[in-house]
Scaffold this motif. Structure first.
Motif, mmCIF file in Angstrom:
data_model
loop_
_atom_site.group_PDB
_atom_site.id
_atom_site.type_symbol
_atom_site.label_atom_id
_atom_site.label_comp_id
_atom_site.label_asym_id
_atom_site.label_seq_id
_atom_site.Cartn_x
_atom_site.Cartn_y
_atom_site.Cartn_z
ATOM 1 N N LEU A 65 0.790 -1.136 0.011
ATOM 2 C CA LEU A 65 -0.107 -0.050 0.020
ATOM 3 C C LEU A 65 1.001 1.222 0.106
ATOM 4 C CD1 LEU A 65 -2.935 -1.178 2.461
ATOM 5 C CD2 LEU A 65 -2.923 -0.690 -0.171
ATOM 6 N N PHE A 66 2.227 1.218 0.169
ATOM 7 C CA PHE A 66 2.942 2.312 0.357
ATOM 8 C C PHE A 66 2.998 2.812 -1.147
ATOM 9 C CE2 PHE A 66 5.327 1.020 4.234
ATOM 10 C CZ PHE A 66 4.710 1.825 5.365
ATOM 11 N N ASP A 67 3.207 2.058 -2.071
ATOM 12 C CA ASP A 67 3.042 2.476 -3.266
ATOM 13 C C ASP A 67 2.339 1.636 -4.222
ATOM 14 O OD1 ASP A 67 3.769 3.167 -5.950
ATOM 15 O OD2 ASP A 67 5.908 2.347 -5.853
ATOM 16 N N LEU A 68 1.009 1.656 -4.249
ATOM 17 C CA LEU A 68 0.028 0.854 -4.966
ATOM 18 C C LEU A 68 0.197 0.739 -6.295
ATOM 19 C CD1 LEU A 68 -2.334 -1.126 -4.067
ATOM 20 C CD2 LEU A 68 -3.740 1.117 -4.074
ATOM 21 N N GLU A 69 0.493 1.996 -6.903
ATOM 22 C CA GLU A 69 0.583 1.992 -8.387
ATOM 23 C C GLU A 69 1.856 1.086 -8.835
ATOM 24 O OE1 GLU A 69 -0.359 2.825 -12.219
ATOM 25 O OE2 GLU A 69 -1.558 3.478 -10.389
ATOM 26 N N LYS A 72 1.199 -2.593 -8.379
ATOM 27 C CA LYS A 72 0.313 -3.177 -9.369
ATOM 28 C C LYS A 72 1.155 -3.374 -10.511
ATOM 29 C CE LYS A 72 -1.684 -0.341 -12.329
ATOM 30 N NZ LYS A 72 -1.224 -0.466 -13.662
ATOM 31 N N ASP A 73 1.887 -2.516 -11.279
ATOM 32 C CA ASP A 73 2.744 -2.611 -12.179
ATOM 33 C C ASP A 73 3.696 -3.676 -12.242
ATOM 34 O OD1 ASP A 73 1.522 -0.435 -13.280
ATOM 35 O OD2 ASP A 73 3.223 0.729 -12.779
ATOM 36 N N ALA A 82 -3.511 -10.673 -12.778
ATOM 37 C CA ALA A 82 -3.059 -9.159 -12.795
ATOM 38 C C ALA A 82 -2.462 -8.999 -14.451
ATOM 39 C CB ALA A 82 -1.971 -8.755 -11.710
ATOM 40 N N ARG A 83 -1.969 -9.866 -14.871
ATOM 41 C CA ARG A 83 -1.640 -9.669 -16.350
ATOM 42 C C ARG A 83 -2.737 -9.364 -17.234
ATOM 43 N NH1 ARG A 83 2.580 -14.683 -17.294
ATOM 44 N NH2 ARG A 83 2.211 -14.019 -19.307
ATOM 45 N N ARG A 84 -3.791 -10.027 -16.958
ATOM 46 C CA ARG A 84 -5.029 -9.992 -17.704
ATOM 47 C C ARG A 84 -5.854 -8.822 -17.455
ATOM 48 N NH1 ARG A 84 -2.558 -14.777 -17.907
ATOM 49 N NH2 ARG A 84 -2.542 -15.997 -19.824
ATOM 50 N N VAL A 85 -5.845 -8.599 -16.045
ATOM 51 C CA VAL A 85 -6.882 -7.812 -15.514
ATOM 52 C C VAL A 85 -5.883 -6.713 -14.459
ATOM 53 C CG1 VAL A 85 -8.845 -7.551 -13.903
ATOM 54 C CG2 VAL A 85 -8.667 -9.602 -15.545
ATOM 55 N N ILE A 137 13.208 -9.752 -11.496
ATOM 56 C CA ILE A 137 12.684 -8.520 -11.014
ATOM 57 C C ILE A 137 12.575 -8.538 -9.370
ATOM 58 C CG2 ILE A 137 11.052 -8.365 -12.955
ATOM 59 C CD1 ILE A 137 8.645 -9.089 -10.882
ATOM 60 N N ASP A 138 12.668 -7.536 -8.818
ATOM 61 C CA ASP A 138 12.318 -7.658 -7.449
ATOM 62 C C ASP A 138 10.995 -7.769 -7.240
ATOM 63 O OD1 ASP A 138 14.454 -4.564 -6.920
ATOM 64 O OD2 ASP A 138 14.953 -6.855 -6.787
ATOM 65 N N CYS A 139 10.597 -8.527 -6.049
ATOM 66 C CA CYS A 139 9.334 -9.273 -5.805
ATOM 67 C C CYS A 139 8.640 -8.101 -5.375
ATOM 68 C CB CYS A 139 9.520 -10.459 -4.884
ATOM 69 S SG CYS A 139 7.977 -11.148 -4.558
ATOM 70 N N PRO A 140 7.477 -7.802 -6.100
ATOM 71 C CA PRO A 140 6.586 -6.963 -5.683
ATOM 72 C C PRO A 140 5.917 -7.300 -4.461
ATOM 73 C CG PRO A 140 6.325 -7.367 -7.917
ATOM 74 C CD PRO A 140 7.185 -8.171 -7.374
ATOM 75 N N CYS A 141 6.080 -8.538 -4.005
ATOM 76 C CA CYS A 141 5.430 -8.880 -2.765
ATOM 77 C C CYS A 141 5.550 -8.200 -1.559
ATOM 78 C CB CYS A 141 5.732 -10.649 -2.596
ATOM 79 S SG CYS A 141 7.264 -10.858 -2.540
ATOM 80 N N MET A 142 6.796 -7.714 -1.735
ATOM 81 C CA MET A 142 7.059 -6.831 -0.529
ATOM 82 C C MET A 142 7.117 -5.291 -0.909
ATOM 83 S SD MET A 142 10.425 -9.071 1.113
ATOM 84 C CE MET A 142 10.389 -7.807 2.578
ATOM 85 N N GLY A 143 6.180 -4.836 -1.902
ATOM 86 C CA GLY A 143 6.036 -3.762 -2.190
ATOM 87 C C GLY A 143 7.537 -3.131 -2.930
ATOM 88 N N ASN A 144 7.407 -1.950 -2.975
ATOM 89 C CA ASN A 144 8.505 -1.390 -3.389
ATOM 90 C C ASN A 144 9.575 -0.872 -2.503
ATOM 91 O OD1 ASN A 144 7.969 -1.848 -6.289
ATOM 92 N ND2 ASN A 144 6.685 -0.076 -6.525
ATOM 93 N N VAL A 145 9.256 -1.138 -1.310
ATOM 94 C CA VAL A 145 10.185 -0.610 -0.147
ATOM 95 C C VAL A 145 11.416 -1.359 0.111
ATOM 96 C CG1 VAL A 145 10.084 -0.109 2.481
ATOM 97 C CG2 VAL A 145 8.006 0.177 0.899
ATOM 98 N N LEU A 146 11.073 -2.644 -0.154
ATOM 99 C CA LEU A 146 12.311 -3.578 0.135
ATOM 100 C C LEU A 146 12.725 -4.360 -1.138
ATOM 101 C CD1 LEU A 146 11.096 -5.009 3.738
ATOM 102 C CD2 LEU A 146 12.731 -3.467 3.289
#
Length: 172
Positions: A65-69, A72-73, A82-85, A137-146
């Motif tokens: 939620l710190f960087d939702l956009e 999402k990407d 998420a690739r399709r929707v 890629i860096d795993c978005p599972c930890m957001g873009n913070v870590l």
């Protein structure tokens, strides 16, 4: 870069240092679950697992939620839905948050366990697909913070959530 995806070319993700943020999160979450369970006088496996899963999902949803956009990407790069929707990338952190709160409140346990199995089981399929493609890629599972690489560790996280939910479902 192959077919628009970054392909792993070095040993990134092969050292424990690459996963230090995740390891810290796991340890702190386990300690929090222990403290929570002890505070409520419920040092049972069920109490510990509810505390752990609730805190883990709470922290992971917050990181997203710190960087939702940005989440999402990044999520759209490997998650099958998420690739399709693309809108699903906005919804996913809130699904994790809802599960976190349900675990912490012991609310509708059977539905919570089933939803966890569905969400993380399906998520694991996307991780397997990304790993097979060599996506680096860096795993978005930890957001873009870590920054933690998408890897078999990510797959293990998903599998562990499914396994714990299955254990809890069996105990219900």
């Amino acid at each position: 870069m192959t077919n628009g995806h970054h392909v792993r070319v070095d040993n990134r993700g092969s050292a424990i240092e690459d996963y230090w943020p995740l390891l810290c999160l796991v340890i702190v979450t386990a300690l929090g679950a222990l403290a929570l369970s002890a505070g409520f006088g419920d040092l049972t496996l069920r109490g510990l697992m509810h505390g752990y899963m609730g805190l883990f999902l709470l922290i992971f949803s917050l990181l997203k939620l710190f960087d939702l956009e940005g989440f999402k990407d990044g999520f759209a790069m490997y998650d099958l839905l998420a690739r399709r929707v693309p809108f699903y990338g906005y919804v996913y952190p809130f699904l994790e948050l809802a599960l976190a709160l349900a675990y912490l409140a012991f609310a509708v346990p059977t539905a919570t366990y089933a939803a966890t199995i569905a969400l993380f089981g399906f998520g694991a399929l996307g991780v397997v697909s990304a790993l097979r493609r060599g996506l680096d890629i860096d795993c978005p599972c930890m957001g873009n913070v870590l920054a933690v690489p998408l890897s078999t560790v990510t797959l293990t996280e998903d599998a562990a959530m499914v396994a714990m939910a299955l254990v809890l479902l069996a105990m219900a």
